[in-house]
Design a protein around this motif. Structure first.
Motif, PDB file in Angstrom:
ATOM      1  N   VAL A  27      49.538  23.432 -46.348  1.00  0.00           N
ATOM      2  CA  VAL A  27      50.826  24.014 -46.682  1.00  0.00           C
ATOM      3  C   VAL A  27      51.081  24.007 -48.181  1.00  0.00           C
ATOM      4  O   VAL A  27      51.718  24.921 -48.725  1.00  0.00           O
ATOM      5  N   GLN A  60      49.847  27.170 -50.141  1.00  0.00           N
ATOM      6  CA  GLN A  60      50.329  28.488 -49.741  1.00  0.00           C
ATOM      7  C   GLN A  60      51.348  29.023 -50.740  1.00  0.00           C
ATOM      8  O   GLN A  60      52.114  28.268 -51.339  1.00  0.00           O
ATOM      9  N   PRO A  63      55.401  28.075 -49.020  1.00  0.00           N
ATOM     10  CA  PRO A  63      55.266  26.886 -48.167  1.00  0.00           C
ATOM     11  C   PRO A  63      56.230  26.871 -46.985  1.00  0.00           C
ATOM     12  O   PRO A  63      55.871  26.404 -45.905  1.00  0.00           O
ATOM     13  N   ALA A 114      54.856  28.847 -44.224  1.00  0.00           N
ATOM     14  CA  ALA A 114      53.728  28.122 -43.630  1.00  0.00           C
ATOM     15  C   ALA A 114      54.223  27.015 -42.699  1.00  0.00           C
ATOM     16  O   ALA A 114      53.630  26.775 -41.639  1.00  0.00           O
ATOM     17  N   LEU A 115      55.291  26.349 -43.056  1.00  0.00           N
ATOM     18  CA  LEU A 115      55.862  25.314 -42.201  1.00  0.00           C
ATOM     19  C   LEU A 115      56.367  25.913 -40.889  1.00  0.00           C
ATOM     20  O   LEU A 115      56.144  25.358 -39.804  1.00  0.00           O
ATOM     21  N   SER A 173      53.451  26.809 -38.579  1.00  0.00           N
ATOM     22  CA  SER A 173      52.901  25.647 -37.876  1.00  0.00           C
ATOM     23  C   SER A 173      53.764  25.290 -36.668  1.00  0.00           C
ATOM     24  O   SER A 173      53.258  25.009 -35.577  1.00  0.00           O
ATOM     25  N   LEU A 193      50.155  20.191 -38.992  1.00  0.00           N
ATOM     26  CA  LEU A 193      50.497  20.474 -40.386  1.00  0.00           C
ATOM     27  C   LEU A 193      49.467  19.820 -41.297  1.00  0.00           C
ATOM     28  O   LEU A 193      49.137  18.645 -41.141  1.00  0.00           O
TER      29      LEU A 193
END
Length: 721
Positions: free
Chosen positions: A600, A603, A606, A609-610, A613, A620
């Motif tokens: 993460v 990226q 971010p 990306a969180l 997930s 993660l």
């Protein structure tokens, strides 16, 4: 008595599906030349003995999948190659190597020339194809829940003319402009191409990525790899999943909406049996050379799975793939537990030793000691179950040498500190993986050298590999590396895994085998990409005898031989021909293989990306280096951003506290449903009973009885969604 009566009813119903009377009932609209070739449960196979084309009829849903659109033969507006392709069970290209001439062929044309021979066999039929001295057979066999279309390698005969490439059932499920539906393509995590979308172009990408045996001085690095050997068709609410079960590494998946060379929407798999390359023989003079010996020695096979529930879209296709993975690949449902987070730590990098300021030789320089890696883990692990991965921790690998027996770098604390870290992880139930590049190397050592061990290109040069600029796509020619010959992978990786276990590590994480496909055209014995993939899978299985195995990238042949996939594909390429990105990879593998998203902290966004997930049940991942003794400039890690633990630790700690308790409830659990609530807003349900809605937009979403904040999520505990 009730149970007996119910049993009799079920037996009678099953028998009725394939009774002599019903079984001979011609499906509506099918020409009378078709005959019933096989029956299995609710599936029936009908075939045209003259052309070899088939109709797969699923009586349970009344779906019919024709290998050629029935109306195409009567359509006088189409002519030439377009029509010939539509009417053919098999198409391809014949090669005259003496002249360098490539000629297309179509079984629909060969049928009119009496060059097809049809014969009934157990479970289906066989079609013998003869064209210009090339002869092979196509077997169409009905199994319990799928149809197999196979070209047996043993029956392929060539003379002065070779078979260069071939497409099996290239017009299967072809959809007209009146039909509604989409194609699923394996672009990264997955993407949909809707019928008749008015876009120009096509999807045409190699399964498992471009063959690395080809030497390329430029390469687009922004494309995502096709990690799954599949494509799907949903036509008028009925779905079909095609799995390239044999020869996948030699295949391309192609899909195009109507208006791109045809009035039909079509998708297929194309297999390349003879590669070609350009060889420079003088300045401004080059010649095309072809693979002299056919390296694709496997059968070529498609397994076609009708989707059980009409209108279930790509979720139904994912269910079909899950059945394939369990029945054909031996995967079993995961047990509860497992890591919700993964901390990846970069240990060292090569630096020049200096005497009187003069750089002389390379030696490992420390980025993160083993002791410090444990301290970094302690910062995050309290929030939820974790795994620890060490990259660039082994002496030879830091210096670019091929894999051998593991030797912890002295600059990182050596064997003593590593053993202490391993003991601490074991006591706390934290899997510790030692990273290794099984194929990739740049320096001689551990019994490997470029001359002895490197895979060869078609021109018999060591197949040099490069890093590529993300803006220019140009190769960085100063940093070439090479790939180990496939036959050497098993022994090398097994040796590394055994020594890692002896050091106390739980297992190994293989950084390269799950992220690429390559051939070896060595004059002493060619190994094609499909066979190379088998070598890689065998190497991973051998490593698994010494402990746990994780892989980066998650190409299917590697993922089914690992317990954890790192850097699982988290997006599609976003090609203009595509209409929607979907997490098909994660849905299909959920509950069968654990996977983690790319780190993460590396990226561009971010927060997105969180949310990804959380939406997909991906563990993660964070990747850090302490960066106290050596900066990254001038090292192989220079292209990685966001690695600084000093600047990223507090953010990572806050992310762990918020997300790991939630991921603990969904990571490793099967995804049972995914629905798009609005553009950029979707909800996923898991077998654990938990559900999560994520909002990737900059506006709050108000649903029926709940809301989801902009760039945020709403999480429901078991049964609350």
């Amino acid at each position: 008595m009730k149970r007996i009566l119910c049993g009799l009813v079920c037996l009678l119903a099953a028998a009725a599906l394939c009774s002599p009377v019903l079984a001979q009932e011609l499906p509506e609209g099918l020409p009378p030349v078709y005959e019933r070739a096989a029956c299995a449960g609710a599936l029936e196979l009908w075939a045209d003995p003259g052309t070899g084309n088939f109709c797969l009829w699923d009586r349970a849903t009344d779906a019919r999948w024709n290998s050629a659109p029935l109306e195409a033969e009567r359509d006088d507006t189409m002519k030439g190659a377009v029509k010939n392709r539509l009417l053919s069970l098999v198409t391809g290209t014949l090669l005259d190597p003496a002249l360098g001439k490539e000629t297309p062929f179509y079984s629909g044309v060969l049928a009119g020339q009496n060059k097809l021979t049809y014969a009934r066999v157990q479970g289906g039929y066989q079609l013998q194809v003869s064209a210009s001295g090339v002869s092979f057979s196509i077997e169409v066999l009905l199994e319990k829940d799928h149809l197999s279309v196979r070209l047996p390698a043993a029956g392929l005969e060539e003379g002065e003319i070779w078979l260069k490439d071939v497409q099996l059932a290239p017009s299967l499920g072809a959809a007209s402009t009146e039909d509604e539906g989409f194609f699923l393509v394996p672009d990264g995590c997955g993407a949909l191409i809707r019928f008749n979308n008015g876009k120009k172009g096509s999807y045409d990408e190699p399964v498992y990525g471009a063959d690395k045996a080809a030497i390329r001085t430029a390469l687009a690095v922004t494309k995502q790899t096709a990690a799954l050997p599949v494509y799907g068709i949903e036509k008028n609410a009925n779905g079909l999943l095609a799995v390239i079960s044999q020869g996948a590494a030699a295949a391309n998946v192609r899909a195009a909406p109507a208006g791109n060379g045809s009035i039909y929407n079509t998708a297929c798999a194309s297999f390349t049996l003879r590669e070609k390359a350009s060889q420079t023989i003088a300045q401004d003079v080059a010649q095309t050379i072809y693979e002299p010996e056919r390296s694709v020695l496997q059968d070529l096979e498609l397994k076609l799975y009708p989707v059980k529930t009409p209108g279930s879209g790509y979720m139904g296709m994912a269910e079909a793939l899950r059945d394939y993975l369990k029945n054909e690949c031996g995967l079993q449902p995961l047990q509860a537990g497992g890591p919700a987070g993964v901390l990846t730590v970069y240990g060292g990098a090569a630096q020049k030793a200096r005497i009187l300021g003069v750089p002389l030789w390379e030696e490992p320089g420390a980025l993160t000691s083993f002791e410090r890696a444990g301290e970094m883990l302690d910062t995050l692990r309290g929030a939820g179950p974790m795994a620890l991965e060490l990259l660039e921790w082994e002496q030879g690998q830091i210096l670019g040498k091929a894999a051998g027996a593991a030797q912890p770098a002295a600059a990182l604390g050596g064997e003593k500190q590593l053993r202490q870290l391993a003991r601490t992880c074991a006591e706390r139930g934290i899997p510790l993986y030692g990273g290794v590049a099984a194929a990739r190397f740049s320096s001689s050592g551990n019994g490997a050298s470029v001359n002895k061990s490197a895979a060869r290109s078609l021109t018999q040069e060591p197949a040099a590999q490069y890093e590529y600029g993300r803006a220019s796509y140009a190769a960085e020619l100063g940093g070439a590396f090479y790939l180990r010959a496939p036959g050497q992978l098993k022994a090398a990786l097994a040796s590394f895994a055994e020594s890692a276990q002896a050091l106390g590590l739980a297992g190994v994480s293989v950084t390269d085998l799950g992220a690429m496909s390559y051939s070896d055209y060595h004059k002493n014995g060619t190994v094609g990409a499909p066979e190379s993939a088998e070598y890689a899978a065998g190497a991973l299985r051998a490593a698994g005898q010494s402990g746990r195995v994780a892989v980066h990238g998650g190409l299917l042949f590697a993922a089914v031989n690992a317990e954890l996939v790192l850097d699982a594909p988290s997006c599609s390429s976003g090609f203009s021909i595509e209409d929607e990105q979907v997490p098909f990879y994660q849905i299909a593998l959920s509950g069968l293989v654990r996977y983690a998203a790319p780190p993460v902290n590396q990226q561009a966004d971010p927060q997105q990306a969180l949310l990804w997930s959380l939406e997909t049940g991906s563990a993660l991942n964070w990747a850090f280096a302490d960066q106290e003794l050596l900066e990254l400039q001038g090292t192989r890690l220079a292209g990685l951003t966001g690695l600084s633990w000093k600047f990223g630790a507090k953010t990572a700690e806050a992310q762990a506290r918020e997300y790991l308790p939630l991921l603990e409830q969904v990571a490793g659990r099967q995804i049972t449903d995914r629905e798009v609530l609005a553009e950029g807003v979707c909800r996923t349900r898991f077998a654990s009973g938990a559900a999560v809605a994520v909002n990737y937009t900059d506006q709050d979403y108000q649903g029926e009885g709940f809301s989801v904040p902009a760039m945020g999520y709403r999480f429901w505990e078991k049964g609350a969604a």
